[in-house]
Design a protein around this motif. Structure first.
Motif, PDB file in Angstrom:
ATOM      1  N   GLN A  24       0.838  -1.211   0.000  1.00 19.22           N
ATOM      2  CA  GLN A  24       0.000   0.000   0.000  1.00 19.22           C
ATOM      3  C   GLN A  24       0.862   1.245   0.000  1.00 19.22           C
ATOM      4  O   GLN A  24       0.577   2.211  -0.706  1.00 19.22           O
ATOM      5  CB  GLN A  24      -0.902   0.033   1.245  1.00 19.22           C
ATOM      6  N   LYS A 121      -5.675  -4.485  11.009  1.00 18.94           N
ATOM      7  CA  LYS A 121      -6.937  -5.227  10.879  1.00 18.94           C
ATOM      8  C   LYS A 121      -8.051  -4.674  11.765  1.00 18.94           C
ATOM      9  O   LYS A 121      -8.901  -5.407  12.265  1.00 18.94           O
ATOM     10  CB  LYS A 121      -6.741  -6.732  11.146  1.00 18.94           C
ATOM     11  N   ASP A 123     -10.482  -3.187  10.898  1.00 24.38           N
ATOM     12  CA  ASP A 123     -11.783  -3.413  10.253  1.00 24.38           C
ATOM     13  C   ASP A 123     -12.499  -4.605  10.889  1.00 24.38           C
ATOM     14  O   ASP A 123     -13.717  -4.736  10.764  1.00 24.38           O
ATOM     15  CB  ASP A 123     -11.608  -3.658   8.748  1.00 24.38           C
ATOM     16  N   SER A 150      -5.986  -0.228   9.093  1.00 23.54           N
ATOM     17  CA  SER A 150      -6.275  -1.406   8.293  1.00 23.54           C
ATOM     18  C   SER A 150      -5.505  -1.271   6.986  1.00 23.54           C
ATOM     19  O   SER A 150      -5.801  -0.396   6.177  1.00 23.54           O
ATOM     20  CB  SER A 150      -7.772  -1.544   8.000  1.00 23.54           C
ATOM     21  N   HIS A 153      -7.778  -2.289   3.928  1.00 23.52           N
ATOM     22  CA  HIS A 153      -8.849  -1.361   3.558  1.00 23.52           C
ATOM     23  C   HIS A 153      -8.410   0.096   3.556  1.00 23.52           C
ATOM     24  O   HIS A 153      -9.256   0.995   3.567  1.00 23.52           O
ATOM     25  CB  HIS A 153     -10.053  -1.566   4.474  1.00 23.52           C
ATOM     26  N   ASN A 154      -7.082   0.291   3.593  1.00 22.57           N
ATOM     27  CA  ASN A 154      -6.534   1.631   3.489  1.00 22.57           C
ATOM     28  C   ASN A 154      -7.116   2.595   4.523  1.00 22.57           C
ATOM     29  O   ASN A 154      -7.498   3.719   4.208  1.00 22.57           O
ATOM     30  CB  ASN A 154      -6.771   2.160   2.065  1.00 22.57           C
TER      31      ASN A 154
END
Ligand code: GDP
Ligand code: MG
Length: 291
Positions: A24, A121, A123, A150, A153-154
């Protein structure tokens, strides 16, 4: 104009999301990512280049107890990662039990460079349990900056770069700014094949395989690649090939499609399975395969 440059080394247990995070941040699929452990065997660097800074991220193998010589050598990459870092980025996730990594926490508390702890994590967590996880980490790593994120999920990743830039020393760039990574195409090809092996085969088999790219030939319209899959026991040869060659055929197709999208060119991929008895426990062999 001043220029900042330095090494940010990512450490943490297997599966917490280190490679996802690095990809990312770097914005390219440099480190292969799967849900199996020990996907990342080597230390892989990824650079983020801007006019006034260069950040060199290193993704390391997850920290584990050495069971084979391979693992011992893998752990050397981790020690090295702690040694030459300007910033250490430790990744954990909401599931990890700190009691299980007491030694590492001690090691990290001794570091003289800035440490950022990313609790990944989120999320999959709720506010209340997250708060108690963060409080706990604050008491365990009192000198670290702690950030819940996360990677997948950016979420909250935008806070990482400014922090790093604050900490990085003023330095000229270490690497050519056009360069994205310290690894060449052959390396990425072998990593993609290894990723597919991890996804396709069970139990010990993936960990007994090493991929060696024997030929990488770029022609005008197609790139021709020949790779050997080295297995450490004879019985594994048949498993890798599969009934009527079906397994290796699937492996070849899956890998080829990924390589094609990575290099954006048509690929002809030939795979062979070869025996290299007990390669994981021989120093000379490990050296040859770059460990
Ligand atoms: P590494 O072993 O530390 O490099 O971990 P990976 O980056 O390979 O990720 C391990 C697994 O965790 C993969 O299945 C990822 O998709 C998953 N993962 C990574 N980040 C997150 C996240 O933020 N949320 C969730 N739910 N899963 C994640
Ligand atoms: Mg990884």
């Amino acid at each position: 104009m001043s220029h900042k440059s330095g090494f940010v080394n990512i450490i943490g247990s297997p599966n917490v999301g280190k490679s996802t995070l690095m990809n990312q941040l770097v914005g390219e699929k440099l480190s292969i990512i799967t849900s199996k452990m020990q996907t990342t065997r080597h230390r892989i660097m990824g650079m983020v280049n801007e006019e006034d800074y260069q950040i060199v991220f290193s993704d390391t193998p997850g920290i584990i107890d050495p069971a084979y010589k391979l693992h011992e050598n893998m752990m050397k990459f981790v020690t090295e990662a702690l040694k030459d870092a300007d910033v250490v980025m430790m990744v954990t996730d909401i599931y990890e039990k700190p009691e299980k990594i007491e030694d590492r926490i001690k090691q990290v508390n001794k570091l003289e460079v800035p440490v950022i702890l990313l609790v990944n994590k989120i999320d999959q967590s709720d506010q209340k349990s997250l708060e108690s996880i963060i409080e706990n980490w604050k008491s365990l790593l009192p000198n670290a900056q702690i950030l819940p994120i996360s990677a997948l999920h950016n979420m909250s990743l935008q806070f990482i770069m400014p922090k790093l830039l604050e900490w990085l020393p003023e330095n000229p760039p270490y690497f050519d700014k056009e360069q994205l990574t310290n690894k060449n195409m052959r390396f990425f090809v072998s990593e993609i094949i290894r990723e597919k092996i991890l996804l396709l085969y069970q139990k010990e088999v993936p960990y007994s395989c090493e991929v060696v790219v024997e030929e990488y030939k770029e022609e005008e319209k197609i790139t021709r690649i020949r790779a050997n899959i080295m297995v450490s026991r004879n019985s594994q040869k048949a498993i890798v090939i599969g009934h009527q060659g079906k397994k290796i055929k699937k492996l070849g197709t899956d890998a080829r499609l990924d390589i094609e999208s990575f290099i954006m060119k048509k690929v002809h991929l030939e795979l062979y399975v070869k025996l290299d008895k007990d390669w994981r426990d021989k120093d000379q062999k490990l050296k040859k395969y770059g460990y």
